[in-house]
Design an enzyme around this catalytic site. Structure first.
Site, PDB file in Angstrom:
ATOM      1  N   ASP A 285      40.499  40.120  25.940  1.00  0.00           N
ATOM      2  CA  ASP A 285      41.668  39.970  26.807  1.00  0.00           C
ATOM      3  C   ASP A 285      42.417  38.742  26.315  1.00  0.00           C
ATOM      4  O   ASP A 285      41.898  37.621  26.393  1.00  0.00           O
ATOM      5  CB  ASP A 285      41.246  39.771  28.261  1.00  0.00           C
TER       6      ASP A 285
ATOM      7  N   ASP B 252      43.407  51.169  35.709  1.00  0.00           N
ATOM      8  CA  ASP B 252      42.883  50.059  36.509  1.00  0.00           C
ATOM      9  C   ASP B 252      42.801  50.544  37.950  1.00  0.00           C
ATOM     10  O   ASP B 252      43.829  50.830  38.576  1.00  0.00           O
ATOM     11  CB  ASP B 252      43.800  48.834  36.415  1.00  0.00           C
TER      12      ASP B 252
END
Length: 252
Positions: free
Chosen positions: A11, A130
């Site tokens: 990330d 998500d």
């Protein structure tokens, strides 16, 4: 039987690898190029690079960093974050990625999935989902913009639609479990696996090697992704693979 895959995730925010809990409270975890090279040597099956603030900030993915990371790798490499057009996909693939992960752009304009699959092939298109559990509905709702905006889509419905439109793979992240290190969200993954006809990557919640055993034991996922437990050396890819071998799993 296809081998199960272990995938470290980078990330990236402002050129650095970060990790938080439930998409918040980010802390530094290192340099993306150095970490990519380390994971390649350690036996990762693939690598995922997510520019986690690109969609929220409305800018393009960091192509130069992608190019540097790709140059260090001999394993498949997926890039996501801020990919909104076919030109964006082309730019990322030319920079060295094997696949792109699309999330917000696909939800804002679902036809983008089909366009990408038609032009580049479904094998290049990973749709990232998500999802967060909605207590009132008793199921999972999908979020965009790095988990900042709730949509009207239920996770299972969106998974089916993404596959129908041409997604070659689904990257399913449990926002509830993200960074919690208490195990993958097995109920969410079971629900997605029951409706998906393409490979599913489990993401969010890995805290120990046994968590990978659990998600593969029930065949709820074809691959499992983790970040913090690898970045902070709480376990290693080799340790995870050794544990999976003990359980008789087919791995590379």
């Amino acid at each position: 039987m296809l081998a199960k895959r272990i995938i470290p995730c980078l990330d990236v925010k402002e050129g650095r690898v970060v990790k938080g809990t439930q998409f918040l409270s980010l802390r530094d975890a290192g340099d993306p190029v150095e970490l990519a090279a380390f994971y390649d040597k350690e036996g990762a099956d693939e690598l995922v690079f997510l520019d986690i603030s690109a969609s929220h900030e409305g800018r393009e993915t960091m192509v130069d960093v992608v190019r540097e990371v790709a140059a260090t790798l001999a394993i498949p490499f997926t890039v996501g974050g801020g990919i909104n057009t076919l030109a964006d996909i082309r730019r990322i693939l030319r920079a060295g990625a094997d696949k792109v992960s699309i999330n917000t752009a696909a939800l804002l304009r679902p036809a983008f999935i089909r366009e990408g699959a038609d032009y580049f092939g479904s094998q290049c298109i990973v749709v990232a989902i998500d999802a967060k559990f909605d207590q009132a509905l008793g199921t999972w709702r999908v979020y965009t913009h790095g988990g900042r905006k709730q949509t009207n889509w239920l996770a299972t419905d969106w998974a089916k639609e993404a596959v129908r439109l041409g997604a070659g793979e689904l990257l399913v992240t449990s926002m509830d479990q993200d960074g919690a290190k208490t195990g993958f969200d097995l109920p969410l993954l079971k629900a997605i696996n029951e409706v998906a006809t393409v490979p599913v990557i489990a993401s969010g919640g890995a805290g120990a090697a046994n968590d990978f055993v659990d998600v593969f034991k029930y065949n709820y996922a074809d691959a499992a992704l983790a970040a913090s437990i690898f970045h902070y050396k709480e376990t290693s890819i080799q340790e995870v693979k050794a544990r999976l071998r003990e359980e008789g799993e087919c791995i590379r």
